[in-house]
Design an enzyme around this catalytic site. Structure first.
Site, mmCIF file in Angstrom:
data_model
loop_
_atom_site.group_PDB
_atom_site.id
_atom_site.type_symbol
_atom_site.label_atom_id
_atom_site.label_comp_id
_atom_site.label_asym_id
_atom_site.label_seq_id
_atom_site.Cartn_x
_atom_site.Cartn_y
_atom_site.Cartn_z
ATOM 1 N N SER A 271 3.326 -2.071 10.378
ATOM 2 C CA SER A 271 4.787 -2.110 10.561
ATOM 3 C C SER A 271 5.417 -3.465 10.234
ATOM 4 O O SER A 271 6.347 -3.906 10.915
ATOM 5 C CB SER A 271 5.160 -1.663 11.987
ATOM 6 O OG SER A 271 4.720 -0.332 12.215
ATOM 7 N N GLU B 91 -6.858 4.587 7.904
ATOM 8 C CA GLU B 91 -6.697 6.023 7.611
ATOM 9 C C GLU B 91 -7.970 6.594 7.002
ATOM 10 O O GLU B 91 -8.286 7.765 7.202
ATOM 11 C CB GLU B 91 -5.471 6.230 6.698
ATOM 12 C CG GLU B 91 -4.181 6.065 7.501
ATOM 13 C CD GLU B 91 -3.025 5.451 6.744
ATOM 14 O OE1 GLU B 91 -3.029 5.468 5.504
ATOM 15 O OE2 GLU B 91 -2.097 4.938 7.414
ATOM 16 N N HIS C 274 -9.554 1.047 4.972
ATOM 17 C CA HIS C 274 -8.264 1.240 5.653
ATOM 18 C C HIS C 274 -8.461 2.165 6.854
ATOM 19 O O HIS C 274 -9.275 3.093 6.809
ATOM 20 C CB HIS C 274 -7.241 1.828 4.668
ATOM 21 C CG HIS C 274 -5.857 1.817 5.239
ATOM 22 N ND1 HIS C 274 -5.415 2.792 6.115
ATOM 23 C CD2 HIS C 274 -4.854 0.939 5.101
ATOM 24 C CE1 HIS C 274 -4.173 2.502 6.468
ATOM 25 N NE2 HIS C 274 -3.811 1.383 5.874
ATOM 26 N N LYS D 270 0.136 4.254 -0.369
ATOM 27 C CA LYS D 270 -0.533 5.446 0.198
ATOM 28 C C LYS D 270 -0.279 6.674 -0.701
ATOM 29 O O LYS D 270 -0.188 6.536 -1.903
ATOM 30 C CB LYS D 270 -0.098 5.665 1.645
ATOM 31 C CG LYS D 270 -0.279 4.387 2.480
ATOM 32 C CD LYS D 270 -0.117 4.580 3.947
ATOM 33 C CE LYS D 270 -0.289 3.248 4.660
ATOM 34 N NZ LYS D 270 -0.196 3.352 6.102
ATOM 35 N N ASN E 137 0.870 -1.174 0.000
ATOM 36 C CA ASN E 137 0.000 0.000 0.000
ATOM 37 C C ASN E 137 0.906 1.222 0.000
ATOM 38 O O ASN E 137 1.471 1.577 1.035
ATOM 39 C CB ASN E 137 -0.887 -0.049 1.254
ATOM 40 C CG ASN E 137 -1.759 1.182 1.402
ATOM 41 O OD1 ASN E 137 -1.824 2.015 0.505
ATOM 42 N ND2 ASN E 137 -2.424 1.286 2.545
ATOM 43 N N GLU F 175 -5.379 -5.033 10.778
ATOM 44 C CA GLU F 175 -4.339 -4.032 10.986
ATOM 45 C C GLU F 175 -4.631 -3.267 12.271
ATOM 46 O O GLU F 175 -5.439 -2.322 12.264
ATOM 47 C CB GLU F 175 -4.315 -3.040 9.818
ATOM 48 C CG GLU F 175 -4.051 -3.680 8.475
ATOM 49 C CD GLU F 175 -3.528 -2.665 7.471
ATOM 50 O OE1 GLU F 175 -2.388 -2.825 7.034
ATOM 51 O OE2 GLU F 175 -4.234 -1.705 7.166
ATOM 52 N N GLY G 228 2.332 2.302 10.790
ATOM 53 C CA GLY G 228 3.257 3.413 10.605
ATOM 54 C C GLY G 228 3.943 3.859 11.889
ATOM 55 O O GLY G 228 4.544 4.924 11.941
HETATM 56 P P1 PGA Z 1 2.772 0.300 7.682
HETATM 57 O O1 PGA Z 1 1.312 0.485 7.005
HETATM 58 O O2 PGA Z 1 3.330 -0.995 7.121
HETATM 59 O O3 PGA Z 1 3.543 1.498 7.249
HETATM 60 O O4 PGA Z 1 2.551 0.233 9.148
HETATM 61 C C1 PGA Z 1 0.447 -0.598 6.833
HETATM 62 C C2 PGA Z 1 -0.851 -0.145 6.252
HETATM 63 O O5 PGA Z 1 -1.279 0.970 6.571
HETATM 64 O O6 PGA Z 1 -1.490 -0.855 5.450
#
Ligand code: PGA
Length: 255
Positions: free
Chosen positions: A212, A96, A94, A11, A9, A166, A172
């Protein structure tokens, strides 16, 4: 047997040439056949990345899409448009989008139904906030996200989707759920799907872990029996680290 899936992803990162270069690097990395690899660039570079992936086994995914197919929806992108650009997958719900853009389970449910009707496989994201985990509410939170996001779908539909667990506190942040914490939730999720739908669909659904994931923790996470792959953010932005995660999942598939 569930085929491992590793999705990147990206983003709202990378410019056009960086996106194409990263896709090229992944293609040249000769991803092994045992694992399915999906790249999810930002909308505006989907077409460019699609050109790089054309004729390869690496698949393309969108990061979201609207639930209407066309019409007066300024700024929105439809599932039909994603399909037209060669997307096989779309990330939905997601954290976010849930927490920064106020998406509800009802909105995600509407999108999910249209994705399935369009022939695009949804990667449905769910996961609890830190305060919810600390209050012992993880199971209740993911259960209500599953029930709301999958409302009025049947067992046959559910067998076609991918779920990504997640934990929001791990996205992140550099903090990862331990393999045991992740496996516990994945196991609960599969049991929930078996009770809501049926055992066959529950056994077929791939449940990815995200939050992460990096080369140093991928192998241990992916070795858990109910972790069928990873949704990777930060570590998918570098060719080497993403290829290492793919290799970790293949090693697991072969073992
Ligand atoms: P990250 O993001 O690996 O940077 O923690 C995962 C995601 O948001 O799908």
């Amino acid at each position: 047997m569930r085929r491992p899936l590793i999705a990147g992803n990206w983003k709202m990162n990378l410019n056009r040439s960086e996106s194409m270069g990263l896709a090229q690097g992944i293609v040249q990395g000769n991803c092994p056949g045992g694992v399915e690899v999906v790249l999810c660039p930002t909308f505006v570079y989907l077409d460019a990345v699609s050109g790089v992936l054309d004729g390869t086994s690496v698949k393309l995914g969108g990061q979201d899409a609207y639930h209407e197919s066309n019409g007066a929806f300024t700024g929105a992108i439809s599932m039909v448009m994603l399909a037209d650009l060669g997307c096989d997958y779309v990330i939905l719900g997601h954290s976010e989008r849930r927490h920064k853009m106020n998406e509800t389970n009802a909105m995600i449910n509407a999108k999910l139904k249209v994705a399935l009707a369009t022939g695009i496989t949804p990667i449905l994201c769910i996961g609890e906030l830190l305060e919810e985990r600390e209050a012992g509410q993880t199971q209740a939170v993911v259960e209500s996200q599953i029930d709301g996001s999958l409302a009025s779908l049947n067992a046959e539909h559910v067998a076609q989707i991918v779920i990504a667990y997640e934990p929001v506190w791990a996205i992140g942040t550099g903090k990862t759920a331990t393999p045991e914490q992740a496996q516990d939730v994945h196991d609960d999720l599969r049991k929930l799907l078996a009770s809501r739908y049926n055992a066959t669909s529950a056994a077929a659904v791939r449940i990815l872990y995200g939050g992460s994931v990096k080369p140093s923790n991928a192998a241990e996470l992916l070795s858990q029996p109910d972790i069928d792959g990873a949704l990777v953010g930060g570590a998918s932005l570098q060719t080497d680290s993403f290829l290492e995660i793919i290799a970790a999942s293949t090693a697991e598939a072969a073992s």
